[in-house]
Enzyme design. Structure first.
Site, PDB file in Angstrom:
ATOM      1  N   ASP A   8     -36.597 -12.433 -65.497  1.00  0.00           N
ATOM      2  CA  ASP A   8     -37.872 -13.003 -65.930  1.00  0.00           C
ATOM      3  C   ASP A   8     -38.260 -12.330 -67.250  1.00  0.00           C
ATOM      4  OD1 ASP A   8     -38.889 -10.506 -65.287  1.00  0.00           O
ATOM      5  OD2 ASP A   8     -40.414 -11.238 -63.880  1.00  0.00           O
ATOM      6  N   CYS A  65     -36.148  -8.001 -63.130  1.00  0.00           N
ATOM      7  CA  CYS A  65     -37.562  -8.329 -63.335  1.00  0.00           C
ATOM      8  C   CYS A  65     -38.235  -7.036 -63.793  1.00  0.00           C
ATOM      9  CB  CYS A  65     -38.195  -8.945 -62.095  1.00  0.00           C
ATOM     10  SG  CYS A  65     -38.379  -7.849 -60.674  1.00  0.00           S
ATOM     11  N   THR A  67     -39.931  -4.593 -62.196  1.00  0.00           N
ATOM     12  CA  THR A  67     -39.605  -3.444 -61.343  1.00  0.00           C
ATOM     13  C   THR A  67     -38.300  -3.605 -60.586  1.00  0.00           C
ATOM     14  OG1 THR A  67     -40.773  -4.478 -59.506  1.00  0.00           O
ATOM     15  CG2 THR A  67     -42.054  -2.982 -60.912  1.00  0.00           C
ATOM     16  N   HIS A  98     -20.368   0.556 -49.428  1.00  0.00           N
ATOM     17  CA  HIS A  98     -20.912   0.289 -48.090  1.00  0.00           C
ATOM     18  C   HIS A  98     -21.539  -1.099 -47.953  1.00  0.00           C
ATOM     19  CE1 HIS A  98     -21.340   4.784 -46.722  1.00  0.00           C
ATOM     20  NE2 HIS A  98     -20.134   4.497 -47.201  1.00  0.00           N
ATOM     21  N   HIS A 133     -18.266  -0.929 -42.200  1.00  0.00           N
ATOM     22  CA  HIS A 133     -19.259  -1.487 -43.120  1.00  0.00           C
ATOM     23  C   HIS A 133     -19.216  -3.015 -43.130  1.00  0.00           C
ATOM     24  CE1 HIS A 133     -20.099   2.544 -44.289  1.00  0.00           C
ATOM     25  NE2 HIS A 133     -18.829   2.746 -44.593  1.00  0.00           N
TER      26      HIS A 133
END
Ligand code: RB5
Length: 143
Positions: A8, A65, A67, A98, A133
Site C-alpha cells: 500500500d 504496508c 507496519t 519451520h 513442521h
C-alpha cells in the site's frame, strides 16, 4: 525463483527500493502495485498478491504496508497462504525452516531497507525442514 511484490502507500517507498535492488541482482520481480504514494487500502494488495501466489504466478510474495500488521492479517485469510511478518534474521530463517512461508511481510514505516534485504537473503538461503513442521502446517487449515 520468481518474486512478486505489492504494497500500500505505507510500503510504497520500500517496495520501490526493493524492486531496484532485485533488478540489480537479475532476480525477476513482478510489481503488483501500488504504483504511487497516494493512499490506498492494504487489503486490496494483500488479496492481490495472495491470489498471485496461490495461482503459482510467482514462487514468493513480498508484501509491505506501514507496519506489516494489516497486510499480514489480510493475506493470511487465504487458505494456503502462510504470510510471515519478519522482523529479524532469526525470524527470517525460521519463517523458511519451520513455517515454509510463501509471503514475507514487512513494515515500510518500521523497517530499514538494508535490514529487509538481509531478512530476505536469510530466508532465501534457508530450506524448509519438513517432517514435524509439515505435519504442523497441515494442521493450520480449518474448514
Ligand atoms: C496505512 O495508513 C496503514 O494503516 C497501513 O499501511 C498498515 O500499517 C496497516 O496495518
Amino acid at each position: 525463483m520468481k518474486i512478486a511484490i505489492a504494497s500500500d502507500h505505507g510500503g510504497f517507498e520500500l517496495k520501490q527500493k526493493l524492486i531496484t535492488y532485485f533488478k540489480t541482482q537479475n532476480v525477476p520481480i513482478d510489481d503488483l502495485g501500488t504504483h504511487s504514494p497516494d493512499s490506498v487500502d492494504y487489503p486490496d494488495y494483500a488479496h492481490k498478491i495472495a491470489a498471485y501466489i496461490l495461482n503459482r504466478k510467482a514462487d514468493l510474495g513480498i508484501l509491505i504496508c506501514g507496519t506489516g500488521i494489516g497486510a499480514s492479517i489480510a493475506a493470511n485469510r487465504h487458505k494456503g497462504i502462510r504470510a510471515a511478518l519478519v522482523y529479524n534474521n532469526f525470524v527470517a530463517e525460521m519463517a523458511k525452516k519451520h513455517n515454509d512461508a510463501n509471503i514475507l511481510v514487512f513494515g515500510g514505516r518500521t523497517m530499514d531497507f538494508d535490514d529487509v534485504v538481509s531478512y530476505i537473503t536469510t530466508f532465501l538461503n534457508a530450506s524448509f525442514e519438513g517432517g514435524r513442521h509439515q505435519k504442523r502446517i497441515n494442521k493450520i487449515e480449518m474448514e
